[in-house]
Design an enzyme around this catalytic site. Structure first.
Site, mmCIF file in Angstrom:
data_model
loop_
_atom_site.group_PDB
_atom_site.id
_atom_site.type_symbol
_atom_site.label_atom_id
_atom_site.label_comp_id
_atom_site.label_asym_id
_atom_site.label_seq_id
_atom_site.Cartn_x
_atom_site.Cartn_y
_atom_site.Cartn_z
ATOM 1 N N ASN A 316 0.835 -1.215 0.000
ATOM 2 C CA ASN A 316 0.000 0.000 0.000
ATOM 3 C C ASN A 316 0.866 1.259 0.000
ATOM 4 O O ASN A 316 0.676 2.188 0.801
ATOM 5 C CB ASN A 316 -0.937 -0.002 1.214
ATOM 6 N N HIS A 352 -9.312 3.851 8.828
ATOM 7 C CA HIS A 352 -9.788 2.535 8.392
ATOM 8 C C HIS A 352 -11.187 2.227 8.918
ATOM 9 O O HIS A 352 -11.934 1.487 8.272
ATOM 10 C CB HIS A 352 -8.818 1.444 8.834
#
Length: 463
Positions: A316, A352
């Site tokens: 990521n 998140h």
């Protein structure tokens, strides 16, 4: 007509319909990119913006229906902030607070105890884009000498149009799962600057196909192995009845297999970005053209590194770079690197979602990374450990490192995927909190090992 067809396809594939829609949407980026290359590359910027915005909106509607209104609303409000509030700290803070609040409210009203593909999934990607846009617009009002080289690349000197912001936000190669890129990079794409032959179509078909093929390979691994290593198995009586060693090995393999669902999506999306030219990243020192401008994975490093930091730095990538550029480095006024790291981890956990598992995952990542840094410094400074690391025993040491590395990569991933306190606590109890004990013990023991194994400054070897 489309709904029954998607139901039949998802039944045939044995996958949830939202997951099938998502993967089809990511794959549709390739025909969209081909159309752009074939018919729109030399068109006026407003036509290109309109095409990118409309195709991205179509994909959003295909996946989330009328809930596409959430992304549209946040884009319009962000544009109005740029126009009405200008290049001010107030504008940046307002953007940050609004976009994060909207995202967190979305999590609050839609979250369940399972991993669901809802409008909040692409919206978390979009929120970073729009917050980053406000930072870049603010930086554009400063003198170049006041900015770092990284900030200069993203700084916006002119006010973008609403259509331009929409094209940037909904671009089909990055709207659903990333990668992150700046509006300045998008502008270079539209002005035909991002090409190995500026002003002409980029020779990017082969590099794009390589990432696409690699993405399909990773997707195949997840598709075939995933059903054998599910999150649900952790909560079964059968898992608890297994020997301790089996439970640990299961966590290791489960982590490796399940991360491929993210890896595959990012690699396939990166291929789309490369195909249109957005992935062009200049030349290396040998004059070879680079296409890693939108890379979210360093796949070779990811597969071979025995280090936690190596995996984190190869996974990521663009999101990590965004957080480093806009959160960690802008917190230097705190005057404490550790405090900046902790604040960055808190931001990542909240971004998140609102589940306790995210907080635990990123707090453990913070601890693991810092313990590993101490261990690596010890190996570097200790003549005995350095010689051991360079000895013929290294292949064996590497194998042990990889086992420990992936076991404890999977360990913090358990709460990340299981979300809620009752679930991840049950799994940790079944393995006797071995990860917590291991790293707590390492944190306590490493200073004593340093005293024993590292010569003091000025100390001479006895002959």
């Amino acid at each position: 007509m489309a709904a029954p067809l998607m139901e039949e396809l998802s039944d045939y594939l044995g996958s949830p319909e939202p997951a099938v829609r998502l993967m089809l949407s990511i794959l549709l980026g390739y025909p969209f990119a081909v159309i752009y290359r074939r018919y729109l590359f030399n068109q006026s910027p407003w036509i290109i913006h309109l095409y990118h915005a409309s195709t991205g909106l179509a994909l959003a509607a295909f996946n989330f229906g009328s809930q596409v209104c959430h992304s549209a609303l946040c884009i319009v409000i962000q544009f109005l902030m740029l126009r009405l509030m200008g290049r001010t700290v107030t504008a940046v803070l307002s953007s940050f607070v609004f976009q994060m609040t909207y995202l967190l409210l979305g999590y609050y009203f839609t979250a369940t105890e399972e991993y669901d593909i809802k409008w909040t999934m692409p919206h978390c990607v979009l929120s970073l884009k729009l917050i980053g846009l406000s930072f870049d617009y603010y930086d554009g009002g400063k003198e170049p000498t006041e900015l770092s080289a990284e900030q200069q690349k993203g700084a916006l000197r002119d006010v973008p149009s609403l259509l331009e912001v929409c094209g940037f936000s909904y671009f089909y190669g990055g709207f659903l799962v990333g990668p992150q890129f700046t509006l300045r990079s998008y502008q270079k794409l539209v002005s035909k600057e991002l090409s190995d032959t500026p002003g002409e179509l980029p020779n990017s078909v082969l590099p794009a196909l390589k990432r696409f093929t690699l993405g399909l390979a990773c997707l195949s691994v997840f598709t075939f192995a995933g059903p054998y290593y599910t999150d649900a198995y952790f909560l079964t009586d059968e898992f608890e009845a297994q020997p301790f060693w089996y439970r640990c090995v299961f966590i290791l393999i489960w982590a490796k297999v399940n991360l491929y669902k993210y890896v595959s999506c990012w690699l396939i999306s990166e291929g789309v970005c490369i195909l249109v030219g957005l992935g062009y990243n200049g030349k290396d020192q040998e004059g070879v053209h680079l296409w890693n401008g939108c890379a979210n994975m360093k796949i070779w490093t990811y597969e071979t590194t025995p280090l936690f930091t190596g995996t984190i730095n190869s996974f990521n990538i663009n999101t990590n770079a965004w957080v480093a550029r806009h959160i960690f480095k802008r917190l230097k006024f705190l005057g404490n690197k550790m405090a900046s790291q902790m604040a960055t981890m808190v931001f990542l956990a909240v971004w998140h979602g609102l589940h306790s598992g995210y907080v635990l995952c990123f707090s453990m990542e913070f601890i693991i990374v810092n313990v590993e840094k101490q261990a690596m410094a010890l190996v570097k400074d200790s003549p005995l450990l350095t010689s051991l690391a360079n000895s013929p025993l290294y292949p064996f040491i590497y194998g042990v490192q990889q086992f420990v590395h992936w076991l404890f990569m999977g360990y913090p991933l358990v709460p990340f995927c299981l979300f809620t306190y009752d679930k991840w606590l049950k799994v940790y109890s079944s393995v006797y909190f071995c990860g917590h004990i291991f790293f707590f013990a390492a944190y306590l023991i490493l200073p004593y090992l340093r005293k024993a194994l590292v010569p003091r400054k000025g100390e001479k070897k006895q002959e």
